[in-house]
Design an enzyme around this catalytic site. Structure first.
Site, short mmCIF file in Angstrom:
data_model
loop_
_atom_site.label_atom_id
_atom_site.label_comp_id
_atom_site.label_asym_id
_atom_site.label_seq_id
_atom_site.Cartn_x
_atom_site.Cartn_y
_atom_site.Cartn_z
N LYS A 55 0.83 -1.21 0.00
CA LYS A 55 0.00 0.00 0.00
C LYS A 55 0.86 1.26 0.00
O LYS A 55 0.62 2.19 -0.77
CB LYS A 55 -0.94 0.01 1.22
N ALA A 71 -1.38 1.29 6.41
CA ALA A 71 -1.53 0.29 7.47
C ALA A 71 -2.42 -0.83 6.97
O ALA A 71 -3.21 -0.66 6.04
CB ALA A 71 -2.13 0.94 8.71
N ASP A 72 -2.28 -1.97 7.62
CA ASP A 72 -3.16 -3.09 7.34
C ASP A 72 -3.43 -3.82 8.64
O ASP A 72 -2.53 -4.00 9.45
CB ASP A 72 -2.52 -4.06 6.33
N THR A 73 -4.69 -4.22 8.83
CA THR A 73 -5.10 -4.90 10.05
C THR A 73 -5.78 -6.20 9.70
O THR A 73 -6.62 -6.24 8.80
CB THR A 73 -6.08 -4.02 10.86
N ALA A 108 -0.01 -3.77 10.85
CA ALA A 108 1.31 -3.32 10.38
C ALA A 108 1.17 -1.90 9.85
O ALA A 108 0.18 -1.57 9.20
CB ALA A 108 1.83 -4.23 9.28
#
Length: 194
Positions: A55, A71-73, A108
């Protein structure tokens, strides 16, 4: 040194935008458009790191002179990645799967600046109370589960499902503020009270 408005948030998440604003960061939203399908056999931590990196890279190509944050969750249950529900029936299945169990939420965060990329990971253990079918049905009917990893938003009505949490509340929301502040501080940005 970057000015406050130099930040690009590579996410369409209103929660991430609210959290950045909460810590005094000015930003422009430019969502990343990437394929978020996990690779075969990809481990959950590796997946969220890869997603955050992809991203940030996709948006940094367009804004090389700016600081870009992505960010990634993911919700992790028994080592399996649980993303957003496909529909409301799927949301009910997911919530039934979380009922009375502990799961992990991994977020992250990647920050791109001056050709550098910094990465941080937040891991939080969450224990859900035992949920009744009625609680699940009522919650899903609110629409709150529709676009959330694991089919719940801890900052909303599902907060009453959380019996115990060990880690970052904000990480469960999708943007751990401590780790975010540390990464943005490395770029020279001022974060927090002014």
């Amino acid at each position: 040194m970057y000015q406050k408005a130099a930040l690009i948030l590579a996410s369409a998440s209103p929660r991430r935008a609210e959290l950045l604003a909460q810590i005094g960061v000015s930003f422009q939203v430019v969502p990343a458009n990437i394929d978020e399908t996990p690779a075969n056999g990809e481990q959950p931590n590796a997946y969220v790191k890869r997603m955050a990196m992809e991203k940030v890279a996709a948006v940094a190509k367009l804004y090389a002179d700016r600081v870009v944050l992505a960010a990634d969750t993911s919700v992790i249950v028994d080592g399996e990645i649980w993303g957003k529900p496909l529909n409301r029936q799927h949301a009910k299945v997911m919530l039934n799967g979380l009922s009375g169990r502990q799961h992990q939420v991994v977020t992250a965060i990647a920050v791109h600046y001056d050709g550098n990329v910094e990465l941080a990971v937040s891991e939080t253990e969450v224990l859900f109370a035992v949920l009744t079918d009625q609680q699940i049905d009522r919650y899903v009917a609110t629409g709150e589960a529709d676009d959330k990893a694991g089919a719940y938003g801890i900052q909303g009505a599902a907060g009453c499902f959380v019996e115990r949490l060990n880690g970052s509340y904000f990480g469960v929301m999708g943007l751990p503020l401590y780790e975010t502040a540390v990464l943005l501080g490395k770029t020279g940005m001022t974060v927090g009270p002014r």
